[in-house]
Design an enzyme around this catalytic site. Structure first.
Site, PDB file in Angstrom:
ATOM      1  N   GLY A 159       0.996  -1.224  -0.039  1.00  0.00           N
ATOM      2  CA  GLY A 159      -0.095   0.057  -0.045  1.00  0.00           C
ATOM      3  C   GLY A 159       0.900   1.234   0.055  1.00  0.00           C
ATOM      4  NE  ARG A 160      -2.256   5.317   2.733  1.00  0.00           N
ATOM      5  CZ  ARG A 160      -3.632   5.033   2.616  1.00  0.00           C
ATOM      6  NH1 ARG A 160      -4.571   5.582   1.783  1.00  0.00           N
ATOM      7  NH2 ARG A 160      -4.311   4.431   3.715  1.00  0.00           N
ATOM      8  CB  ILE A 161       3.480   2.367   4.807  1.00  0.00           C
ATOM      9  CG1 ILE A 161       2.715   3.488   5.482  1.00  0.00           C
ATOM     10  CG2 ILE A 161       4.944   2.379   5.363  1.00  0.00           C
ATOM     11  CD1 ILE A 161       2.114   3.071   6.796  1.00  0.00           C
ATOM     12  NE  ARG A 181      -5.887  -6.795   0.754  1.00  0.00           N
ATOM     13  CZ  ARG A 181      -6.785  -5.820   1.333  1.00  0.00           C
ATOM     14  NH1 ARG A 181      -8.037  -6.171   1.751  1.00  0.00           N
ATOM     15  NH2 ARG A 181      -6.203  -4.777   1.612  1.00  0.00           N
ATOM     16  CB  THR A 241       7.395  -0.016  10.569  1.00  0.00           C
ATOM     17  OG1 THR A 241       7.240  -0.464   9.284  1.00  0.00           O
ATOM     18  CG2 THR A 241       8.850   0.069  10.804  1.00  0.00           C
ATOM     19  NE  ARG A 243      -1.625  -1.141  14.861  1.00  0.00           N
ATOM     20  CZ  ARG A 243      -1.411   0.110  14.288  1.00  0.00           C
ATOM     21  NH1 ARG A 243      -0.136   0.322  14.089  1.00  0.00           N
ATOM     22  NH2 ARG A 243      -2.074   1.160  14.191  1.00  0.00           N
ATOM     23  CD  GLU A 272       2.981  -1.849  20.225  1.00  0.00           C
ATOM     24  OE1 GLU A 272       2.223  -0.631  20.402  1.00  0.00           O
ATOM     25  OE2 GLU A 272       3.162  -2.123  19.142  1.00  0.00           O
ATOM     26  CG  HIS A 290       3.589   1.933  18.098  1.00  0.00           C
ATOM     27  ND1 HIS A 290       2.618   0.988  17.926  1.00  0.00           N
ATOM     28  CD2 HIS A 290       3.471   2.795  16.716  1.00  0.00           C
ATOM     29  CE1 HIS A 290       1.750   1.352  16.898  1.00  0.00           C
ATOM     30  NE2 HIS A 290       2.281   2.219  16.220  1.00  0.00           N
ATOM     31  N   GLY A 292       7.150   4.637  14.522  1.00  0.00           N
ATOM     32  CA  GLY A 292       6.954   5.074  13.044  1.00  0.00           C
ATOM     33  C   GLY A 292       6.633   6.484  12.813  1.00  0.00           C
TER      34      GLY A 292
HETATM   35  C1  8YV Z   1       0.523   5.842  15.803  1.00  0.00           C
HETATM   36  C2  8YV Z   1       0.178   4.085  13.894  1.00  0.00           C
HETATM   37  O1  8YV Z   1       1.545   5.729  16.601  1.00  0.00           O
HETATM   38  O2  8YV Z   1      -1.216   5.375  12.537  1.00  0.00           O
HETATM   39  C3  8YV Z   1      -1.024   4.323  13.108  1.00  0.00           C
HETATM   40  O3  8YV Z   1      -1.543   3.105  12.632  1.00  0.00           O
HETATM   41  O4  8YV Z   1       0.470   2.935  14.226  1.00  0.00           O
HETATM   42  C4  8YV Z   1       0.942   5.225  14.582  1.00  0.00           C
HETATM   43  O5  8YV Z   1       0.840   6.399  13.466  1.00  0.00           O
HETATM   44  C5  8YV Z   1      -0.641   5.399  16.577  1.00  0.00           C
HETATM   45  O6  8YV Z   1      -1.421   4.359  15.841  1.00  0.00           O
HETATM   46  C6  8YV Z   1      -1.618   6.471  16.820  1.00  0.00           C
HETATM   47  O7  8YV Z   1      -2.833   5.976  17.345  1.00  0.00           O
END
Ligand code: 8YV
Length: 328
Positions: A159-161, A181, A241, A243, A272, A290, A292
């Protein structure tokens, strides 16, 4: 004129965002930043027009069942919405929005940083000096890591990331492979010179580095289980990076302990802030809390997005970042 909507924000956000929220809404902010208890969350959904949760809040079906008649929008501060039962919200007529795009580049930077840090032993080297300078001097065979250039990167979730990671990795001389997918559009594939693998198992067996960049959904929970981790080469590294739940963390710890893979770079964890103790104190495992999207820029823009989503909704316009049940 309508009364300002009651917007409950579960965590402290950047000052500039909170100031804007105070101007626009009847904002119930969390200046102390202690995560809300279940009781406090129940009170929030019972009373508010809008709830702004983060990754640390579990907005499950049970909680959504306690929503009051006013609650019409859950505007997540974060791109991933696995903290929210989107189906349950939808069934009750509560809209869900998220904050994509603004954190893409920063999250991809962190993934790239881990792709470099683990094979090149960056944290190990840094620790040797920073902890009362244990450096005995240069030697030809000391601190040898593994080369990045010319290796194969397998991206799970293009995806984007995932695409932003691919662009960076390509510039570092890695060849780009991905499992998704479905294949991304041919123009993007061509630009990245990326190879699509329909079979995740086959891709895993061939990669030197694997980067996890897909969302956590029921379909991706423990996608990387013991069987799949064991398909990887003993010289391979894994970076996550996205979940923690996408990787079976206990299985990963075991594979690392047994030398089944060469190392890991993890920014996210299954429970976490708990981390599997078997992952701790290993030179070939780089652990981050966490981080990112943890830049002033991303966190501010995420907050601005939350404000835009809420305002659009209140003005009766479709919020730009609506999440539908089918998306997750
Ligand atoms: C945040 C992230 O730290 O955007 C997400 O999905 O994991 C991170 O950007 C966190 O989730 C903010 O709720």
């Amino acid at each position: 004129p309508h009364a300002k909507p009651l917007v409950t924000v579960t965590r402290k956000l950047p000052d500039i965002v909170e100031t804007r929220m105070r101007e626009l809404f009847n904002a119930r902010l969390n200046i102390e930043d202690a995560p809300l208890s279940r009781e406090q969350l129940e009170k929030a959904v019972a009373e508010s027009d809008v709830l702004v949760p983060t990754v640390t809040d579990r907005i499950d079906a049970d909680l959504i069942g306690k929503a009051g008649p006013k609650l019409k929008l859950i505007a997540n501060f974060g791109a991933g919405v696995d903290n929210i039962d989107v189906d349950a919200a939808h069934q009750r007529g509560i809209m869900v929005t998220n904050t994509p795009n603004v954190l893409t580049e920063d999250t991809a930077d962190l993934a790239m940083a881990l792709i470099l840090a683990v094979p090149r032993r960056l944290t190990e080297g840094a620790t040797i000096i920073s902890e009362d300078n244990q450096w005995q001097g240069w030697a030809p065979t000391w601190m040898m890591g593994r080369r990045i250039h010319g290796k194969r990167l397998g991206i799970i979730g293009m995806g984007r990331i995932g695409q932003a990671v691919a662009h960076r990795a390509k510039a570092f001389g890695l060849s780009i492979h991905y499992h998704n997918r479905k294949p991304v559009n041919p123009g993007i594939e061509e630009e990245l010179e990326a190879t699509y693998w329909d079979s995740l198992d086959q891709m895993l067996a061939r990669m030197d580095i694997v980067s996890v960049n897909c969302p956590h959904t029921p379909a991706t929970f423990h996608l990387l289980n013991a069987r799949r981790l064991n398909l990887m080469k003993p010289e391979a590294y894994i970076v996550n990076t996205a979940r923690g739940e996408i990787i079976d963390e206990a299985a990963l710890a075991k594979v690392i302990e047994e030398g089944g893979i060469a190392g890991a770079g993890l920014d996210v964890f299954e429970n976490e802030p708990a981390v599997n103790p078997k992952l701790l104190n290993r030179p070939n495992v780089v652990l981050l809390p966490h981080m990112g999207s943890a830049t002033i820029e991303s966190r501010t823009e995420m907050g601005e997005k939350v404000v835009i989503n809420i305002r659009s909704f209140i003005d009766g316009n479709p919020p730009p970042d609506r999440v539908l049940p089918g998306d997750v």
